[in-house]
Design a protein around this motif. Structure first.
Motif, PDB file in Angstrom:
ATOM      1  N   TYR A  53      -2.567  17.564  14.817  1.00 33.70           N
ATOM      2  CA  TYR A  53      -2.724  18.976  15.169  1.00 33.70           C
ATOM      3  C   TYR A  53      -3.875  19.603  14.388  1.00 33.70           C
ATOM      4  O   TYR A  53      -3.984  19.415  13.169  1.00 33.70           O
ATOM      5  N   ASP A  54      -4.725  20.320  15.108  1.00 31.58           N
ATOM      6  CA  ASP A  54      -5.814  21.094  14.515  1.00 31.58           C
ATOM      7  C   ASP A  54      -5.403  22.563  14.551  1.00 31.58           C
ATOM      8  O   ASP A  54      -5.506  23.212  15.599  1.00 31.58           O
ATOM      9  N   PRO A  55      -4.899  23.123  13.430  1.00 33.27           N
ATOM     10  CA  PRO A  55      -4.388  24.498  13.457  1.00 33.27           C
ATOM     11  C   PRO A  55      -5.468  25.543  13.683  1.00 33.27           C
ATOM     12  O   PRO A  55      -5.191  26.629  14.200  1.00 33.27           O
ATOM     13  N   LEU A  56      -6.715  25.235  13.318  1.00 33.88           N
ATOM     14  CA  LEU A  56      -7.798  26.192  13.501  1.00 33.88           C
ATOM     15  C   LEU A  56      -8.044  26.466  14.980  1.00 33.88           C
ATOM     16  O   LEU A  56      -8.234  27.617  15.399  1.00 33.88           O
ATOM     17  N   HIS A  57      -8.037  25.400  15.772  1.00 38.06           N
ATOM     18  CA  HIS A  57      -8.295  25.536  17.206  1.00 38.06           C
ATOM     19  C   HIS A  57      -7.027  25.462  18.052  1.00 38.06           C
ATOM     20  O   HIS A  57      -7.107  25.479  19.283  1.00 38.06           O
ATOM     21  N   ARG A  58      -5.880  25.341  17.372  1.00 38.81           N
ATOM     22  CA  ARG A  58      -4.589  25.278  18.060  1.00 38.81           C
ATOM     23  C   ARG A  58      -4.609  24.213  19.157  1.00 38.81           C
ATOM     24  O   ARG A  58      -4.305  24.463  20.307  1.00 38.81           O
ATOM     25  N   ARG A  59      -4.964  23.010  18.762  1.00 43.14           N
ATOM     26  CA  ARG A  59      -4.984  21.929  19.754  1.00 43.14           C
ATOM     27  C   ARG A  59      -4.556  20.620  19.102  1.00 43.14           C
ATOM     28  O   ARG A  59      -4.727  20.417  17.892  1.00 43.14           O
TER      29      ARG A  59
END
Length: 237
Positions: free
Chosen positions: A212-218
């Protein structure tokens, strides 16, 4: 009415029935499922060599997020679940999407006895860690596949990192999921999954981590299977 149930946990079924009204709300309690759905779909499509025209079974389909996505790619999809509430939502959503999916309330073991070797692809996403006997589910999935057919599974690894991120982080700190969604003791090591697959006549062809990439929510796929991971296996002839 649901057909006879086995290998099901009533507490787990109740949890997901409580979520039924949120299945198609991308900002609600099922937001993580919406965010991982494109990754799951891409994995299944790539591993099966394309979905158009294939007969596909989605085991534990819930409200139909993945089932509809695969139908949109041209697959002939059957979705099964033991949660009546989720299936009601899935059937209702077909009226909006205009897609065709055959939804049934039946245990995977019962469907395997009824329709062995009937599917080109079987998917089983985020289900194994919620049933009493995941080995039985894998065995049934293998029976449902035609020789050379593909099984795609998503689950959680039983590691301290998975406990920290999937339970403490996602359920208690960030509240992305309702508390109690997961039980750490039911998380599954890749070696355990591989053993069940081999015992069922399946050959494991690939493992990849889902991150999970929390910065880009993906979510994205990549090395490292310490938390969420996807597995691909093929039924040997």
């Amino acid at each position: 009415m649901c057909e006879p149930q086995r290998n099901a946990d009533d507490v787990e079924l109740a949890k997901f029935d409580d979520l039924s009204r949120h299945w198609w709300d991308p900002e609600g309690a099922c937001r993580p499922l919406h965010e991982i759905n494109p990754v799951r779909l891409g994995f299944v499509e790539e591993r099966s060599g394309g979905l158009a025209g294939l007969r596909v079974l989605d085991v534990g389909c819930g409200g139909g997020l993945l089932a509809e996505a695969m139908a949109r790619r041209g697959a002939r999809v059957t979705g099964i679940d033991l949660g009546e509430g989720a299936l009601d939502v899935a059937r209702l959503h077909l009226l909006e999407s205009g897609l065709e999916v055959d939804y049934r309330c039946i245990a995977v073991e019962d469907l395997a006895a009824e329709q062995p070797e009937s599917f080109d692809v079987v998917t089983c996403m985020e289900l194994l860690e919620h049933v009493p006997d995941p080995r039985s589910v894998i065995h049934a999935c293998a029976r449902l596949l035609q020789p050379g057919g593909h099984l795609c599974v998503a689950t959680l690894n039983r590691t301290p990192k998975a406990f920290a991120l999937a339970i403490v982080g996602a359920e208690y700190l960030l509240r992305w999921l309702p508390r109690g969604t997961h039980q750490f003791s039911r998380f599954i090591r890749p070696s355990e999954l591989d053993g069940w697959m081999r015992d069922s006549g399946l050959a494991l062809r690939g493992l990849t981590g889902m991150h999970y990439d929390p910065l880009h929510r993906r979510y994205y796929l990549g090395p490292g299977v310490e938390v969420n991971y996807l597995a691909h296996a093929v039924r040997e002839d």
